[in-house]
Motif scaffolding. Structure first.
Motif, PDB file in Angstrom:
ATOM      1  N   GLY A 130      -8.722  -4.337  -0.501  1.00 21.63           N
ATOM      2  CA  GLY A 130      -7.376  -3.775  -0.616  1.00 21.63           C
ATOM      3  C   GLY A 130      -6.723  -3.898  -1.904  1.00 21.63           C
ATOM      4  N   TRP A 131      -6.999  -5.276  -2.343  1.00 23.91           N
ATOM      5  CA  TRP A 131      -6.415  -5.527  -3.930  1.00 23.91           C
ATOM      6  C   TRP A 131      -6.992  -4.793  -4.910  1.00 23.91           C
ATOM      7  N   ALA A 132      -8.353  -4.374  -4.828  1.00 23.79           N
ATOM      8  CA  ALA A 132      -9.096  -3.768  -5.742  1.00 23.79           C
ATOM      9  C   ALA A 132      -8.717  -2.231  -5.673  1.00 23.79           C
ATOM     10  N   GLY A 133      -8.180  -1.605  -4.381  1.00 20.46           N
ATOM     11  CA  GLY A 133      -7.776  -0.277  -4.418  1.00 20.46           C
ATOM     12  C   GLY A 133      -6.393  -0.435  -5.230  1.00 20.46           C
ATOM     13  N   LEU A 134      -5.693  -1.553  -4.889  1.00 21.07           N
ATOM     14  CA  LEU A 134      -4.201  -1.141  -5.585  1.00 21.07           C
ATOM     15  C   LEU A 134      -4.546  -1.494  -7.157  1.00 21.07           C
ATOM     16  N   GLY A 135      -5.246  -2.363  -7.443  1.00 22.40           N
ATOM     17  CA  GLY A 135      -5.765  -2.232  -8.961  1.00 22.40           C
ATOM     18  C   GLY A 135      -6.055  -0.964  -9.487  1.00 22.40           C
ATOM     19  N   VAL A 136      -6.777  -0.250  -8.773  1.00 21.49           N
ATOM     20  CA  VAL A 136      -7.292   0.843  -9.240  1.00 21.49           C
ATOM     21  C   VAL A 136      -6.237   2.073  -9.488  1.00 21.49           C
ATOM     22  N   LEU A 137      -5.382   2.297  -8.305  1.00 21.81           N
ATOM     23  CA  LEU A 137      -4.149   2.833  -8.513  1.00 21.81           C
ATOM     24  C   LEU A 137      -3.437   2.614  -9.534  1.00 21.81           C
ATOM     25  N   ILE A 179       0.868  -1.303   0.001  1.00 21.47           N
ATOM     26  CA  ILE A 179      -0.222  -0.019   0.073  1.00 21.47           C
ATOM     27  C   ILE A 179       0.957   1.298   0.017  1.00 21.47           C
ATOM     28  N   GLY A 180       2.059   1.340   0.807  1.00 20.83           N
ATOM     29  CA  GLY A 180       2.782   2.615   1.007  1.00 20.83           C
ATOM     30  C   GLY A 180       3.344   2.850  -0.352  1.00 20.83           C
ATOM     31  N   LEU A 201      -8.086   1.415  -0.375  1.00 18.76           N
ATOM     32  CA  LEU A 201      -7.244   1.062   0.671  1.00 18.76           C
ATOM     33  C   LEU A 201      -7.599   1.560   2.067  1.00 18.76           C
ATOM     34  N   CYS A 202      -8.014   2.779   2.092  1.00 18.65           N
ATOM     35  CA  CYS A 202      -8.505   3.068   3.634  1.00 18.65           C
ATOM     36  C   CYS A 202      -9.484   2.057   3.932  1.00 18.65           C
ATOM     37  N   LEU A 203     -10.495   1.972   3.135  1.00 22.12           N
ATOM     38  CA  LEU A 203     -11.602   1.048   3.642  1.00 22.12           C
ATOM     39  C   LEU A 203     -11.115  -0.351   3.837  1.00 22.12           C
ATOM     40  N   SER A 204      -9.973  -0.919   3.298  1.00 25.82           N
ATOM     41  CA  SER A 204      -9.534  -2.205   3.542  1.00 25.82           C
ATOM     42  C   SER A 204      -9.340  -2.611   5.002  1.00 25.82           C
TER      43      SER A 204
END
Length: 344
Positions: free
Chosen positions: A287-294, A108-109, A151-154
């Motif tokens: 969380g993985w979805a957030g990484l994918g969107v980023l 994430i970082g 990512l925050c919601l994860s």
């Protein structure tokens, strides 16, 4: 930070050579290892790791740029506020970046820091230079905001402390991205005032490294407590920082800037894979979805047409410089290539 992109003749003649591709991909892999490497010095805090990596790394970059710094000393004195602002941003970057990974995790970082930098660059240019924000930037900003929110919601299913740490880590990743955008902008402005690329990078990174030395003195004792911790600090300064920048500069003599920047998108992928395979990090699906969107935001920035994304030449990363000492005759006209990220 838009500028006409002028690169060494070999780069125009050879848009993509195997040696150039290998050099930049190797750089991206080296940068992607820093978060995982930091976990091998558990006794050392993120401030000590960051100060060691860029404190010594920045001073090394200034050392190899000494001839250029001597030639450009008059111009640098004339623009001391720019150098000071860039140095402050360079000093903030590793402290925020490694603290972000410490709190939110390596994957994430790294991704938040990398994805937010071009977006922060656009905001900076909009505020300071009144440059318009293009449609591609707007799309990337929307994806970046969505990814960061996911990512925050994860972390909402964790304990209150863990969720808070994850959110704080995302916030520090945004700070790191903003610091990267600021030092990239100052380097570009120095070059616009006639200071060569090597001198601009050497001055900003050298002064930033010097600012980190007090932090290292206050927090760095654990790095000397064991051989493994010392080895991690030495690796950070010498391999991703020094060798990585040298390889990146080598790649830029053989590739177009946009190609080099796109290849560095391998960095967050490497960081995420190592975080899972070596560190043992686990992310929930959101969380993985957030990484994918980023990741999608990064691809949008990399593919954006030239001039549509502030702070880019169509290559996705804020321009201004490559590794110090790589441009022919230290000419500011050799600028317009991506600024590599320190310590990552």
């Amino acid at each position: 930070m838009t500028t006409s992109t002028r690169v060494p003749p070999r780069s125009r003649a050879a848009p993509g050579t195997p040696a150039g591709v290998a050099a930049v991909l190797t750089t991206a892999v080296l940068w992607g290892t820093t978060g995982t490497a930091a976990t091998f010095a558990p006794g050392a805090g993120p401030l000590a790791i960051g100060a060691a990596a860029l404190g010594f790394g920045g001073l090394l970059q200034a050392a190899i740029a000494l001839p250029a710094l001597r030639r450009a000393r008059t111009g640098l004195r004339s623009h001391r506020p720019l150098v000071a602002a860039g140095a402050a941003a360079v000093a903030v970057y590793p402290l925020a970046f490694y603290s972000s990974m410490h709190l939110a995790g390596v994957a994430i970082g790294t991704v938040v820091s990398l994805a937010s930098a071009p977006l922060a660059s656009g905001v900076l240019e909009r505020v300071l230079e009144r440059r318009p924000l293009g449609r591609w930037w707007m799309l990337a900003a929307a994806l970046g905001t969505t990814g960061s929110t996911l990512l925050c919601l994860s972390g909402t299913g964790r304990t209150a402390g863990s969720a808070g740490a994850s959110a704080a880590g995302v916030g520090l990743g945004l700070v790191a991205g903003a610091a990267y955008a600021l030092y990239s902008w100052t380097v570009h402005r120095l070059m616009g005032h006639g200071v060569g690329r090597a001198a601009s990078m050497g001055a900003v990174f050298g002064a930033g490294g010097a600012l980190l030395l007090p932090v290292l003195l206050l927090t760095g004792a654990p790095l000397l407590a064991s051989g493994s911790s010392f080895a991690v600090a030495a690796y950070m300064a010498l391999v991703p920082m020094f060798l990585g920048y040298w390889l990146f500069g080598l790649g830029l003599t053989r590739l177009r800037p946009s190609t080099a920047t796109t290849l560095t998108l391998a960095e967050p992928a490497v960081a995420a894979l190592l975080a899972v395979a070596v560190v043992g990090e686990r992310l929930p699906p959101v969380g993985w979805a957030g990484l994918g969107v980023l990741g999608a935001a990064l691809v949008v920035l990399a593919l954006a047409p030239g001039g549509d994304v502030p702070g880019t030449d169509g290559g996705g990363a804020p321009p201004g410089s490559g590794a110090p000492g790589r441009e022919p005759r230290d000419s500011p006209a050799a600028g317009g290539v991506p600024v590599p990220r320190p310590g990552a």
